[in-house]
Design a protein around this motif. Structure first.
Motif, short mmCIF file in Angstrom:
data_model
loop_
_atom_site.label_atom_id
_atom_site.label_comp_id
_atom_site.label_asym_id
_atom_site.label_seq_id
_atom_site.Cartn_x
_atom_site.Cartn_y
_atom_site.Cartn_z
N CYS B 23 18.46 32.55 73.96
CA CYS B 23 19.68 33.09 73.36
C CYS B 23 19.36 34.51 72.89
O CYS B 23 18.72 34.70 71.87
CB CYS B 23 20.19 32.24 72.22
N HIS B 24 19.74 35.45 73.69
CA HIS B 24 19.36 36.81 73.39
C HIS B 24 20.48 37.56 72.69
O HIS B 24 21.65 37.20 72.80
CB HIS B 24 18.94 37.54 74.65
N THR B 25 20.11 38.59 71.99
CA THR B 25 21.11 39.46 71.39
C THR B 25 21.13 40.75 72.21
O THR B 25 20.29 40.96 73.09
CB THR B 25 20.74 39.81 69.95
N GLU B 26 22.10 41.58 71.88
CA GLU B 26 22.22 42.87 72.54
C GLU B 26 20.91 43.66 72.44
O GLU B 26 20.49 44.32 73.39
CB GLU B 26 23.37 43.64 71.86
#
Lengths: 241, 446
Positions: B23-26
């Motif tokens: 689950c990556h962020t920007e």
């Protein structure tokens, strides 16, 4: 009911407001496409102008595209804004379903391209954003969103643009601004981001924000005058945002 | 299993390293990838301003299949978000480019840049520490010389290996627009930084001034129709550099000619094909990356639909043009509408300049063998990245009947794009950045 086949389809088209297109036969397709592209580009350009520091490369490429379309329209003798109104305007989403413009652009002497009406029917009422008349938008944009080197210069023109804004705001009040954006497809334009960006930038970078409004202004020459109370009100709104 | 070597320039075995978080962020999105000059290290920069350096493990005889795996060597925060109070604008921390300096001692040096500021970082190892100082106390303060009665020689004691990254120089306040390129000169003393309208020349030792060598800003910004999109120094001639523009042209400049290289020495431009003209012609001809070949003889440019190779001795047209994803030509309207048409794809050479690689959509990337004229589409994805598997070529179906294993143009995922790739300087090892994942592939070990 369905047995009525073709006839039903024809009636439906008229009900959908496509009668205009049908009435003009197959010819307006290209100019409609071109107009839609112009409208879309102008919207993109407006959104660029609202950012404090837009992507310069993107802005320049869009501006050049607008210039190119306008040049071709002038060459074709399409009175700015006149012809598209007579043929009706295509909603932006029609562009998604078409490929006409991806192909070769019609040269000045070339005949009208064979339109493909079956490609994607015109639908629905015309979004208000499309009614921004091409003539209203200056050929070379009044404001320079990417002018960052000379804050003094932009401050110099501040008074002038402010005058325009007050004039503008009388015509385009707050609600019409909302209308302007409510008709746009938010899946393509991340309006929340843009508007938030505009609001946050409006305070510190007032000049930039205001110039964005000024670009949408009708050409100077409208004679409306604001009395002092109204100006105060407008300023209040601006400060609040 | 079918042998693909007949069709492929190289067989790439996937990945010995996948850097990712599910689950990556920007901030995790990789924004640049770069091998150093020996290929021992690989640096990535991301939107969160971080630099992650991978180091290739030494070969071990009993673990042949683990040959040359890349593992994390050092991670540091290169740039922080800033706010320019004078102009009231936020400066993103996103790392736009990383360039390594040639190694000259035990330490490694690299340049990293965001939109406005270039930083020189030193990455060094420490596995020993001096002990037994009596000139300073435990906290490093100098003792009163009167209290020191003996002279003790400090001894170096081993300690756990530590990799330190320290900022050595900060080159700021020289760019009004967004920096898109940095390039180290072959004299190893200077480098250049290019933004949308200007190119500056810096000395590594001097941070408070730079020389402006190109300036295309018109006096009246309303007349602006062209911007600089990329720039690079010649790999061997320290006086020569090229820069590309949004109009699809490349200018080669000679710094010996004049201090301000307003006038180019060579101008590379391909005449427009009138049969292919459309309103999008200019946008798709805008060059997103320019790279000299290792030999210095050729320049490679990437525009939206093609990669072109230019001979420095021929300015009027490229010697080779490769179609990256020509099937998108009929989709340009939609790609303009959703802004994908402005994506900036990069391109790289392999070590011998015989193969070129560039990215596309749907996590696809393309390789073109310049000698055999064969090309291949590969996909960077977890599904086909099982250890020791061989990457299967992918095919995009253009109209007509879709065959098994083909993907139709309409089902391409335009949010998965491979913009940044890197090729090891001497071996067939490639690094491919796919959003927040880094895939490292190497050719088959026999």
């Amino acid at each position: 009911m369905f047995a009525r086949g073709l006839k039903r389809k024809c009636v439906d088209q008229e009900d959908d407001g496509e009668g205009a297109l049908a009435g003009f036969g197959t010819i307006p397709s290209y100019s409609l496409q071109r107009q839609s592209l112009l409208d879309m580009s102008l919207v993109k350009l407006q959104l660029c102008h609202m950012l404090v520091e837009p992507n310069l490369c993107r802005s320049v490429l869009i501006a050049n595209t607008v210039r190119q379309i306008q040049e071709e329209m002038t060459r074709d003798g399409v009175g700015q804004g006149a012809a598209p109104q007579s043929t009706g305007r295509a909603p932006l989403d029609r562009l998604v379903s078409t490929e006409i413009l991806c192909r070769t652009v019609r040269g000045p002497e070339a005949g009208c391209p064979v339109p493909d009406l079956g490609d994607g029917p015109l639908q629905g009422p015309l979004p208000e954003i499309c009614t921004v008349d091409a003539a209203e938008v200056p050929r070379s944009p009044q404001s320079n969103p990417w002018e960052m080197d000379s804050p003094r210069e932009s401050r110099g023109s501040f008074q002038k643009s402010l005058d325009q804004i007050f004039e503008t705001l009388e015509h385009k009040n707050h609600s019409s601004m909302e209308d302007l954006f409510s008709d746009m497809d938010s899946s393509y334009y991340d309006l929340d981001t843009v508007l938030t960006g505009m609001m946050t930038s409006a305070k510190p970078g007032l000049c930039d924000g205001l110039e964005g409004f000024a670009a949408a202004a009708p050409p100077p020459g409208s004679t409306c005058k604001s009395d002092l109370a109204e100006v105060d009100h407008v300023v209040e709104i601006l400060v609040e945002t | 299993m079918k042998c693909f070597s007949r069709y492929l320039p190289y067989i790439f075995r996937p990945p010995n390293t996948i850097l990712s978080s599910s689950c990556h962020t920007e901030a995790d999105i990789i924004s640049t990838v770069e091998f150093n000059h020996t290929g021992e290290l690989l640096a990535t920069g991301d939107k969160g301003g971080r630099v992650v350096i991978f180091q290739r493990e030494q070969e071990s005889k009993n673990q042949v299949h683990r040959r040359g795996e890349y593992n994390v060597y050092s991670t540091f925060q290169s740039h922080e978000p800033e706010f320019d109070y004078l102009k009231s604008l936020e400066i993103e921390e996103k790392i736009n480019k990383i360039r390594w300096l040639p190694q000259q001692n035990a330490a490694y040096f690299l340049l990293s840049t965001n939109d406005k500021t270039v930083k020189l970082w030193k990455v060094s190892e420490r596995d020993k520490r001096p002990e037994g100082y009596n000139l300073k106390d435990e906290e490093g303060r100098l003792r009163d010389p009167a209290t020191i009665t003996t002279l003790r020689v400090p001894v170096l004691r081993p300690m756990d290996l530590m990799v330190e990254a320290t900022p050595r120089r900060v080159f700021a306040n020289a760019h009004t627009y967004h920096i898109n390129s940095i390039s180290v000169n072959s004299d190893y003393e200077t480098y250049m930084s290019a933004d949308d309208l200007r190119i500056n020349l810096w000395n590594f030792e001097i941070t408070n001034q730079s020389f402006n060598i190109v300036d295309i800003k018109p006096a009246n910004m309303e007349e602006l129709t062209e911007v600089i999109t990329a720039a690079e120094f010649h790999p061997h001639h320290c006086n020569t550099f090229v820069y590309s523009s949004s109009k699809g042209t490349i200018r080669l400049c000679d710094m010996r000619a004049s201090a301000l290289c307003d006038r180019h020495t060579k101008f590379f431009e391909e005449p427009e094909d009138p049969s292919n003209r459309s309103f999008f012609s200019e946008i798709i001809s805008s060059i997103s990356d320019v790279k000299f070949s290792h030999s210095g003889r050729y320049i490679m440019t990437r525009d939206y639909l093609t990669v072109k190779v230019w001979d420095l001795n021929m300015e009027n047209r490229p010697i080779e043009t490769y179609q990256v994803h020509d099937y998108l030509r009929s989709k340009l309207c939609s790609l303009y509408e959703n802004d994908c048409i402005f994506d900036k794809f990069e391109c790289v050479w392999n070590g011998s300049d015989s193969v070129i690689m560039t990215g596309s959509y749907n996590n696809f990337f393309r390789m073109f063998d310049r000698n055999t004229k064969r090309d291949v589409t590969l996909e960077a994805s977890r599904e086909n990245s099982k250890p020791r598997a061989i990457l299967k070529p992918r095919k995009v179906c253009v109209g007509g009947k879709r065959r098994k294993d083909e993907i139709s143009v309409d089902s391409l995922d335009f949010s998965k794009k491979i913009l940044h790739t890197a090729w090891h300087p001497s071996e067939n090892i490639i690094a491919v950045a796919a959003t927040n994942n880094l895939y490292i592939f190497q050719d088959k070990v026999n």
